[in-house]
Design an enzyme around this catalytic site. Sequence first.
Site, PDB file in Angstrom:
ATOM      1  N   ASP A 137      -9.696 -14.001   0.665  1.00 22.56           N
ATOM      2  CA  ASP A 137      -8.569 -13.261   0.353  1.00 22.56           C
ATOM      3  C   ASP A 137      -7.427 -13.887   1.342  1.00 22.56           C
ATOM      4  OD1 ASP A 137      -6.201 -11.709   0.402  1.00 22.56           O
ATOM      5  OD2 ASP A 137      -7.360  -9.810   0.546  1.00 22.56           O
ATOM      6  N   TYR A 147     -11.542  -3.491  11.265  1.00 21.52           N
ATOM      7  CA  TYR A 147     -11.369  -3.679   9.713  1.00 21.52           C
ATOM      8  C   TYR A 147     -10.474  -4.656   9.274  1.00 21.52           C
ATOM      9  CZ  TYR A 147     -10.341  -2.558   4.924  1.00 21.52           C
ATOM     10  OH  TYR A 147     -10.347  -2.665   3.589  1.00 21.52           O
ATOM     11  N   LYS A 181     -12.395  -5.291   3.064  1.00 24.88           N
ATOM     12  CA  LYS A 181     -13.468  -5.235   2.576  1.00 24.88           C
ATOM     13  C   LYS A 181     -14.388  -6.651   2.476  1.00 24.88           C
ATOM     14  CE  LYS A 181     -16.130  -1.325   2.300  1.00 24.88           C
ATOM     15  NZ  LYS A 181     -16.572  -0.702   3.386  1.00 24.88           N
TER      16      LYS A 181
HETATM   17  C1  F6R Z   1      -8.950  -2.278   0.672  1.00 23.74           C
HETATM   18  C2  F6R Z   1      -7.812  -2.578   1.147  1.00 23.74           C
HETATM   19  C3  F6R Z   1      -6.659  -1.657   0.896  1.00 23.74           C
HETATM   20  C4  F6R Z   1      -5.965  -1.521   2.227  1.00 23.74           C
HETATM   21  C5  F6R Z   1      -4.909  -0.835   2.061  1.00 23.74           C
HETATM   22  C6  F6R Z   1      -3.948  -0.289   3.335  1.00 23.74           C
HETATM   23  O1  F6R Z   1     -10.302  -3.172   0.918  1.00 23.74           O
HETATM   24  O2  F6R Z   1      -7.746  -3.869   1.876  1.00 23.74           O
HETATM   25  O3  F6R Z   1      -7.015  -0.716   0.380  1.00 23.74           O
HETATM   26  O4  F6R Z   1      -6.713  -1.057   3.359  1.00 23.74           O
HETATM   27  O5  F6R Z   1      -3.889  -1.036   1.050  1.00 23.74           O
HETATM   28  O6  F6R Z   1      -3.465  -1.781   3.778  1.00 23.74           O
HETATM   29  P1  F6R Z   1      -2.724  -1.741   5.182  1.00 23.74           P
HETATM   30  O7  F6R Z   1      -3.280  -0.961   6.315  1.00 23.74           O
HETATM   31  O8  F6R Z   1      -2.833  -3.219   5.502  1.00 23.74           O
HETATM   32  O9  F6R Z   1      -1.306  -1.454   4.745  1.00 23.74           O
HETATM   33 MG    MG Z   2      -6.227  -8.111   0.370  1.00 22.71          MG
HETATM   34 MG    MG Z   3     -10.180  -8.383  -1.724  1.00 20.93          MG
END
Ligand code: F6R
Ligand code: MG
Ligand code: MG
Length: 374
Positions: free
Chosen positions: A11, A230, A233
């Site tokens: 990604d 984190y 995923k």
């Molecule tokens: C799941 C994922 C998304 C983000 C969510 C919040 O793997 O990547 O669900 O966790 O959109 O993203 P942030 O914290 O970057 O605003």
């Molecule tokens: Mg992403």
């Molecule tokens: Mg992805």
Amino acid sequence: MRTTLSVIKADIGSVGGHIKPSAQVLKAVRDHIETQGKKKIIDHFISHTGDDIAILMTHTGGVGNEGIHKMAWDAFVTGTNVAKSQGLYGAGQDLLKDAFSGNVKGMGPAVAEMEIEERPNEPFLFFAADKTEPGAYNLPLFLGFADPMYCPGLMLSPSMAAGFKFVIMDVNNTEGDRIIELNSPEDSYDIAALLRDNGRFVVESIWSRHTGDQAASVSTSRLRNIAGKYTGKDDPVHLVRTQAQFPATGEILSPYSIGHYVAGTMRGSHNGPMMPCKQNTTISFFDGPAVVTCAAFCVHNGKLTEPADAFDHPFWDWVRGNVSQKAQEIRRQGFSGPAMLPYDDLEYGGIVDKMKKLDKKFKIREGEKTPVSV
Ligand code: F6R
Ligand code: MG
Ligand code: MG
């Protein structure tokens, strides 16, 4: 001919949140592979599943080949520059190290590879999943390779009667690859005991016990372990050879009709069903549902046919309807119980600080003793 199938995915930024890569980023990755790959690879196929770009390549360099991995890494770096120039969200998100060092394993991108002796007819499937973890393939692989309820070939085909060897990795072990080899059918209860824990034990590869040939390879990277926090995923990729001494394509596909619950979706912190989708599907509802795509190929002398989109069929429209219902059903209970992952598996660190703060506010009521059970 000995051919290596390598799929490397990352990604590197997406449009409108975590929905899909932009056309320009995809083009930059494709152009890089087309120009740099002329002498290094025989063929390639580039696709996206949700916000992940996967580069599938055929070559003769074997698994873990530095030149192949470097080319894919550079393609993702080039794509990241375009993602940054467009202001894409999470530009370069999965490129967790600054400098390439021999192999993309442990650097962020997910890798699944197999070096095979090509059969005269060589069908294989390339799966990619978004918004979930590598263990998401555990159940479909167990059912496809070890359960005659889903894979009747185990009963009906003499070339599968000996069963399959599962190599399973403990992905919590960060000091090295901690693996176990177990044989189905005789070890199938042990295999199930491990594979029930998708977050920790992950099928890494599967081998025919009849011929000794490798049947499947799954990416096992855990971004959290690499980055220490984190960063998204793991969104695993997976290759599987089919037919003859391996399960038929339809036997491998059939468990995906369950839409089994996996960890992932919003903030990587919820359980939701995995939806089998058409190639190049985007992400939507609640940063999900977790999606899985499957491109089916034949390969001959390293040359790929055009892909057949395995989940592009009216049957899977019906499955997607059912899976949407499962997604909504668990979602309705929000944070409660199994809808959200257990505390230790929550991907966002904020909850840890919150719990520490709350812990200090707890007190034991004065004058009362904790009841002792008799
Ligand atoms: C799941 C994922 C998304 C983000 C969510 C919040 O793997 O990547 O669900 O966790 O959109 O993203 P942030 O914290 O970057 O605003
Ligand atoms: Mg992403
Ligand atoms: Mg992805």
